[in-house]
Design a protein around this motif. Structure first.
Motif, mmCIF file in Angstrom:
data_model
loop_
_atom_site.group_PDB
_atom_site.id
_atom_site.type_symbol
_atom_site.label_atom_id
_atom_site.label_comp_id
_atom_site.label_asym_id
_atom_site.label_seq_id
_atom_site.Cartn_x
_atom_site.Cartn_y
_atom_site.Cartn_z
ATOM 1 N N LEU A 69 42.379 33.809 44.886
ATOM 2 C CA LEU A 69 42.793 32.415 45.094
ATOM 3 C C LEU A 69 43.826 32.308 46.218
ATOM 4 C CD1 LEU A 69 42.961 31.175 41.400
ATOM 5 C CD2 LEU A 69 41.194 30.683 43.110
ATOM 6 N N CYS A 100 27.883 30.368 48.182
ATOM 7 C CA CYS A 100 28.561 31.670 48.153
ATOM 8 C C CYS A 100 27.586 32.828 47.980
ATOM 9 C CB CYS A 100 29.619 31.690 47.058
ATOM 10 S SG CYS A 100 30.989 30.615 47.426
ATOM 11 N N PHE A 152 31.331 26.852 49.505
ATOM 12 C CA PHE A 152 32.462 26.669 50.403
ATOM 13 C C PHE A 152 32.213 25.416 51.227
ATOM 14 C CE2 PHE A 152 32.722 31.516 50.495
ATOM 15 C CZ PHE A 152 33.754 31.564 49.563
ATOM 16 N N THR A 196 42.466 28.247 54.389
ATOM 17 C CA THR A 196 42.341 26.810 54.596
ATOM 18 C C THR A 196 42.750 26.420 56.010
ATOM 19 O OG1 THR A 196 42.806 26.473 52.261
ATOM 20 C CG2 THR A 196 42.994 24.549 53.683
ATOM 21 N N CYS A 220 43.940 34.261 48.763
ATOM 22 C CA CYS A 220 43.137 34.452 49.980
ATOM 23 C C CYS A 220 42.461 33.141 50.374
ATOM 24 C CB CYS A 220 42.115 35.548 49.748
ATOM 25 S SG CYS A 220 41.073 35.888 51.167
ATOM 26 N N LEU A 221 41.871 32.423 49.406
ATOM 27 C CA LEU A 221 41.243 31.139 49.698
ATOM 28 C C LEU A 221 42.248 30.147 50.270
ATOM 29 C CD1 LEU A 221 38.846 30.486 46.668
ATOM 30 C CD2 LEU A 221 38.229 31.135 48.986
ATOM 31 N N VAL A 226 33.658 28.487 42.509
ATOM 32 C CA VAL A 226 33.475 29.306 43.707
ATOM 33 C C VAL A 226 31.982 29.606 43.910
ATOM 34 C CG1 VAL A 226 34.383 31.240 45.034
ATOM 35 C CG2 VAL A 226 35.730 30.326 43.181
ATOM 36 N N PHE A 253 37.405 26.661 57.655
ATOM 37 C CA PHE A 253 37.320 26.659 56.192
ATOM 38 C C PHE A 253 38.068 25.458 55.637
ATOM 39 C CE2 PHE A 253 38.642 27.872 51.923
ATOM 40 C CZ PHE A 253 37.451 28.332 51.394
ATOM 41 N N SER A 270 36.884 25.373 48.411
ATOM 42 C CA SER A 270 35.867 25.961 47.556
ATOM 43 C C SER A 270 35.782 25.107 46.298
ATOM 44 C CB SER A 270 36.271 27.386 47.186
ATOM 45 O OG SER A 270 35.435 27.878 46.166
#
Length: 149
Positions: A85, A139, A120, A92, A87-88, A117, A110, A113
């Motif tokens: 999370l 994904c 994306f 952004t 990393c997501l 998940v 990006f 998500s």
């Protein structure tokens, strides 16, 4: 004669004005709804859900499993989920390169998500056949994701 020309000019002007004021068409991507009334996903017993959300300890065997083993696995999952999370969140609004099946590489900004998940949301998706302003990437089609920190 002058009156006819003036009328024709007014008609041309009104047609041009209509064209300028016309809303631009926007393509809409409609996703299939899940079987439940709130459209929150698919049946957890369905083959699709089981294939996508496999666990090492099945829910039916969880009560029979070693409590220490279960605790270690839950702790490991918790750490991995938190790192994923983070990393997501760090991806952004950054340029991200997606490596997909069939050796396809696409680049996009990006956005987000979904909660499961499974998709994306990206902007300015640059594909081998052109650029898409907004898109959803499944994904399961993505092998890896790279981006600069």
């Amino acid at each position: 004669m002058a009156a006819l020309e003036a009328a024709a000019n007014r008609r041309e002007l009104s047609v041009l004005t209509e064209r300028l004021n016309m809303a631009k068409p926007v393509s809409v991507l409609r996703l299939p709804k899940g079987p439940d009334p709130n459209s929150r996903g698919f049946d957890p017993r369905s083959p699709r859900f089981v294939a996508l959300c496999r666990t090492s300890i099945s829910s039916s065997a969880a009560s029979e499993a070693d409590p220490e083993q279960l605790q270690r696995e839950q702790q490991a999952r918790s750490v991995l989920r938190e790192n994923f999370l983070r990393c997501l969140v760090s991806m952004t609004n950054k340029k991200v390169q997606f490596h997909m099946h069939e050796k396809v590489k696409v680049e996009a900004t990006f956005g987000a998500s979904d909660i499961d998940v499974l998709n994306f949301q990206v902007s300015d998706l640059q594909t081998p056949i052109g650029v898409q302003k907004e898109a959803l990437i499944r994904c399961q089609d993505v092998i890896s994701v790279t981006f600069d920190v």
